[in-house]
Design a protein around this motif. Structure first.
Motif, PDB file in Angstrom:
ATOM      1  N   MET A  22    -131.426  28.818 135.492  1.00  0.00           N
ATOM      2  CA  MET A  22    -131.005  29.587 136.665  1.00  0.00           C
ATOM      3  C   MET A  22    -129.613  30.163 136.440  1.00  0.00           C
ATOM      4  SD  MET A  22    -133.648  29.384 138.484  1.00  0.00           S
ATOM      5  CE  MET A  22    -133.085  30.282 139.893  1.00  0.00           C
ATOM      6  N   TYR A  23    -129.458  31.403 136.913  1.00  0.00           N
ATOM      7  CA  TYR A  23    -128.189  32.111 136.730  1.00  0.00           C
ATOM      8  C   TYR A  23    -127.444  32.163 138.066  1.00  0.00           C
ATOM      9  CZ  TYR A  23    -124.973  35.948 135.795  1.00  0.00           C
ATOM     10  OH  TYR A  23    -123.841  36.713 135.673  1.00  0.00           O
ATOM     11  N   GLU A  24    -126.254  31.585 138.073  1.00  0.00           N
ATOM     12  CA  GLU A  24    -125.461  31.592 139.307  1.00  0.00           C
ATOM     13  C   GLU A  24    -123.986  31.481 138.938  1.00  0.00           C
ATOM     14  OE1 GLU A  24    -126.073  29.749 143.765  1.00  0.00           O
ATOM     15  OE2 GLU A  24    -126.517  28.509 142.047  1.00  0.00           O
ATOM     16  N   ASN A  25    -123.151  32.215 139.651  1.00  0.00           N
ATOM     17  CA  ASN A  25    -121.705  32.197 139.404  1.00  0.00           C
ATOM     18  C   ASN A  25    -121.381  32.377 137.923  1.00  0.00           C
ATOM     19  OD1 ASN A  25    -121.389  31.656 142.107  1.00  0.00           O
ATOM     20  ND2 ASN A  25    -121.350  29.430 141.773  1.00  0.00           N
ATOM     21  N   GLU A  26    -121.992  33.376 137.317  1.00  0.00           N
ATOM     22  CA  GLU A  26    -121.696  33.703 135.909  1.00  0.00           C
ATOM     23  C   GLU A  26    -122.080  32.586 134.952  1.00  0.00           C
ATOM     24  OE1 GLU A  26    -119.323  36.631 135.031  1.00  0.00           O
ATOM     25  OE2 GLU A  26    -120.251  37.241 136.903  1.00  0.00           O
TER      26      GLU A  26
ATOM     27  N   ILE B 114    -131.773  36.263 138.681  1.00  0.00           N
ATOM     28  CA  ILE B 114    -131.405  34.937 139.192  1.00  0.00           C
ATOM     29  C   ILE B 114    -131.773  33.831 138.192  1.00  0.00           C
ATOM     30  CG2 ILE B 114    -131.611  35.610 141.632  1.00  0.00           C
ATOM     31  CD1 ILE B 114    -134.219  33.871 141.652  1.00  0.00           C
ATOM     32  N   GLY B 115    -132.484  34.216 137.120  1.00  0.00           N
ATOM     33  CA  GLY B 115    -132.811  33.200 136.134  1.00  0.00           C
ATOM     34  C   GLY B 115    -133.664  33.769 135.012  1.00  0.00           C
ATOM     35  N   VAL B 116    -134.023  32.863 134.094  1.00  0.00           N
ATOM     36  CA  VAL B 116    -134.853  33.286 132.955  1.00  0.00           C
ATOM     37  C   VAL B 116    -135.938  32.235 132.740  1.00  0.00           C
ATOM     38  CG1 VAL B 116    -134.876  33.783 130.480  1.00  0.00           C
ATOM     39  CG2 VAL B 116    -132.857  34.357 131.829  1.00  0.00           C
ATOM     40  N   LEU B 117    -137.163  32.736 132.547  1.00  0.00           N
ATOM     41  CA  LEU B 117    -138.255  31.819 132.231  1.00  0.00           C
ATOM     42  C   LEU B 117    -138.599  32.023 130.762  1.00  0.00           C
ATOM     43  CD1 LEU B 117    -140.396  29.929 133.789  1.00  0.00           C
ATOM     44  CD2 LEU B 117    -141.949  31.827 133.398  1.00  0.00           C
ATOM     45  N   SER B 118    -138.747  30.922 130.013  1.00  0.00           N
ATOM     46  CA  SER B 118    -139.156  31.104 128.613  1.00  0.00           C
ATOM     47  C   SER B 118    -140.482  30.401 128.402  1.00  0.00           C
ATOM     48  CB  SER B 118    -138.066  30.549 127.698  1.00  0.00           C
ATOM     49  OG  SER B 118    -138.232  29.164 127.562  1.00  0.00           O
TER      50      SER B 118
ATOM     51  N   GLU C  92    -135.848  32.038 145.582  1.00  0.00           N
ATOM     52  CA  GLU C  92    -134.813  32.566 146.471  1.00  0.00           C
ATOM     53  C   GLU C  92    -135.100  32.143 147.917  1.00  0.00           C
ATOM     54  OE1 GLU C  92    -132.306  33.491 145.098  1.00  0.00           O
ATOM     55  OE2 GLU C  92    -131.164  34.339 146.769  1.00  0.00           O
ATOM     56  N   ASN C  93    -136.378  32.254 148.289  1.00  0.00           N
ATOM     57  CA  ASN C  93    -136.741  31.839 149.655  1.00  0.00           C
ATOM     58  C   ASN C  93    -136.455  30.359 149.865  1.00  0.00           C
ATOM     59  OD1 ASN C  93    -137.497  34.311 150.351  1.00  0.00           O
ATOM     60  ND2 ASN C  93    -139.703  33.969 150.317  1.00  0.00           N
ATOM     61  N   ALA C  94    -136.821  29.567 148.851  1.00  0.00           N
ATOM     62  CA  ALA C  94    -136.604  28.122 148.971  1.00  0.00           C
ATOM     63  C   ALA C  94    -135.115  27.837 149.090  1.00  0.00           C
ATOM     64  CB  ALA C  94    -137.176  27.413 147.757  1.00  0.00           C
TER      65      ALA C  94
END
Ligand code: ADP
Length: 551
Positions: free
Chosen positions: A81-85, A160-164, A193-195
């Motif tokens: 998950m990508y948050e605050n850089e 908001i994130g990356v799935l591999s 995001e909803n969660a």
């Protein structure tokens, strides 16, 4: 129709330009394709569903992984998950394919993950032992992964994130597969995001609820009929709300408030906050009611804030009482000083004359009277002084009997003058207590004045006040008891709850302040004791002071 024609016809109808064998192969392929599409739909559906039923992301990934495996030979799936850089590894399935620990902050340099974050594009990467272009290459190699598909999770245009999705085979995804993975990740992004938003709302709701619950003053939310909709822990404990059925929790019934005098009604009428003082089971409380408006400015509920001020009142009362007594003390000291000199002269002269007078002399009796009355005056002044020395609240060994005697010396005659018989039954072997004799005297004085007042307008042949002291064992503990009983007016049931409240009085203005019993109870409690009362309206009352005996 000839056979060839039939074959031709079938070909025409089915649109399959091939032999029967290749037609069935074609059909089989279509079915597999359809099954795959179905499974893909199911996977996307599963993602949405899992968030609805409050499933954890780990459980959801496991679910998705198992289904993906039925259509693609994949080995590993991970989510960052990508948050605050920062890009943080949050989930990996299966757990044994973990390389970095969960919560690991993925570094930016030469990272495929970061490339996806920055480009917002998916990347299909082939692992190769000869390549050293990205740090992930080595990691995947060590895990035996040969190809990885990285897909960005994008919500409202932001990553908001990356799935591999890693596989031990050299995968050959086609256009449709890529489209599916993108669709799957878009759905995943929306759900995550909803969660997150839902959790944010839930947390703030929880925080509010916890704040509301833990306020130490009582808070009730009631509707316009006074039905209690919500309450905090303090209100629950104070009013014992859990003992009532939900539909029977009504604010007016609970406090026996007359509906016409209700703060709720007043609030609805004035639309302004209301303040009232209420009494509930020997407690005095401040009540503030505040309106809750809906969008169209109509009151739909009322917040009732209740603060128990009994202790505060008792202390205030004690201060007032001490203030008054201090003033009396000062006055008494002044008077005593003024009276002492003439009294000494009276007593001295009477004594001198008595020495010379003969006992048969008529004036001997008169002189004796002068002498004994003068002595009495001296004792009264002495008692008054002792009693009003309220500033010296020293705790020491003291005798309840002595306190009784001191007070009787002070007001005994005054009581007797009102045709009241005082019966005294003091236990001479009574234990001492640890306390302050002036304060204990104050309780006795209050009891006696109340008993006298209760007998005032009684039309009975014999008005009696009985004072008794005795000791009593309760378990291992020994108590000293003092009771003052009268056969006066008695106390009506409904007032019994209130007589210890500061300022509660049934006496006419100027006569009662309503402080006596509340101050007495405060003193008793400060001595580790209590006061109990038994009363029968029209027949009389008994007030009992119970104090721990000195060990
Ligand atoms: P006050 O004497 O100034 O009224 P107290 O706190 O001493 O204040 O007493 C409160 C009330 O309790 C009295 O006004 C009276 O109604 C009731 N009360 C107290 N003692 C007696 C008693 N012995 N008999 C009847 N009523 C009593």
């Amino acid at each position: 129709m000839k056979v060839e024609d039939r074959q031709q016809m079938i070909n025409l109808l089915t649109g399959v330009q091939s032999s029967k064998k290749s037609y069935y192969n074609e059909l089989k392929k279509t079915i597999i394709e359809l099954k795959k599409k179905n499974m893909q739909l199911e996977i996307i559906n599963d993602v949405t569903k899992s968030f609805n039923i409050d499933m954890s992301i780990d459980e959801m990934l496991e679910n998705v992984f198992n289904k993906l495996q039925t259509i693609f030979p994949i080995e590993r799936i991970s989510l960052s998950m990508y948050e605050n850089e920062k890009l943080i590894l949050t989930n990996v399935y299966p757990p044994h394919s973990l390389y970095f620990p969960i919560g690991f902050n993925l570094s930016k340099e030469h990272s495929l993950y970061w490339k996806v974050v920055e480009s917002l594009e998916k990347i299909f990467y082939q692992v190769d032992s000869n390549k050293e272009d990205y740090i992930e290459n080595k990691i995947y190699e060590s895990l035996g992964i040969r190809s990885v598909l990285f897909v960005p999770l994008i919500h409202k245009g932001k990553v908001i994130g990356v799935l591999s999705i890693g596989s031990k085979e050299m995968m050959d995804y086609d256009k449709d597969d890529f489209a599916f993975f993108q669709q799957f990740c878009d759905q995943l992004a929306v759900c995550i995001e909803n969660a997150r938003l839902y959790n944010e709302v839930l947390t703030s709701k929880k925080e509010w609820e916890e704040t509301f619950r833990s306020v130490s003053e009582m808070i009730l939310v009631v509707d316009l009929e006074g039905n209690i909709l919500k309450y905090n822990d303090a209100a629950k404990d104070f009013f014992q709300l859990h003992l009532y059925q939900r539909e029977k929790r009504n604010f007016h019934q609970l406090l026996s408030i007359d509906i016409h005098n209700s703060p709720v009604l007043e609030m609805v009428q004035t639309k302004k906050p209301v303040y009232q003082e209420i009494h509930f089971q020997k407690r005095v409380c401040e009540l503030h009611a505040y309106p809750v408006f809906n969008e169209s400015q109509h009151i739909y509920a009322i917040i009732i804030y209740i603060n128990d001020i009994t202790e505060k009142r008792r202390i205030e009362a004690q201060l007032v009482q001490s203030g008054k007594l201090a003033a009396i003390g000062e006055m008494a000291a002044g008077i005593a000083h003024e009276l002492n000199n003439p009294l000494t002269a009276i007593l001295g002269n009477a004594q001198l004359l008595l020495r010379t007078a003969s006992k048969d002399d008529r004036s001997y009796k008169l002189l004796s009277d002068i002498y004994s009355c003068g002595k009495r005056c001296k004792t009264i002044i002495q008692n008054l002084l002792t009693f009003s020395r309220q500033d010296e609240y020293m705790f020491e060994d003291c005798s309840v009997n002595e306190a009784v005697e001191q007070v009787l010396g002070l007001i005994g005659d005054q009581i007797k003058k009102q045709n009241i018989i005082i019966q005294k039954k003091l236990d001479r072997s009574l234990e001492l207590i640890e306390g302050n004799i002036q304060q204990i005297g104050q309780i006795v004085l209050n009891f006696l004045i109340n008993a006298k007042d209760a007998l005032e307008e009684m039309d009975i042949p014999e008005k009696v006040i009985s004072i008794e002291t005795k000791s009593m064992m309760e378990g291992e503990k020994k108590w000293v008891l003092l009771s003052v009983q009268d056969n006066g007016r008695g106390i009506e049931e409904q007032y019994l709850q209130e007589i210890f409240n500061p300022f509660f009085t049934t006496k006419r203005p100027g006569k009662g302040t309503g402080l006596g019993l509340s101050v007495s109870l405060g003193i008793a409690q400060a001595h580790g004791g209590t006061i109990e009362v038994i009363s029968h309206p029209g027949k009389g009352s008994t007030f009992m002071l119970k104090l721990p005996a000195k060990q």
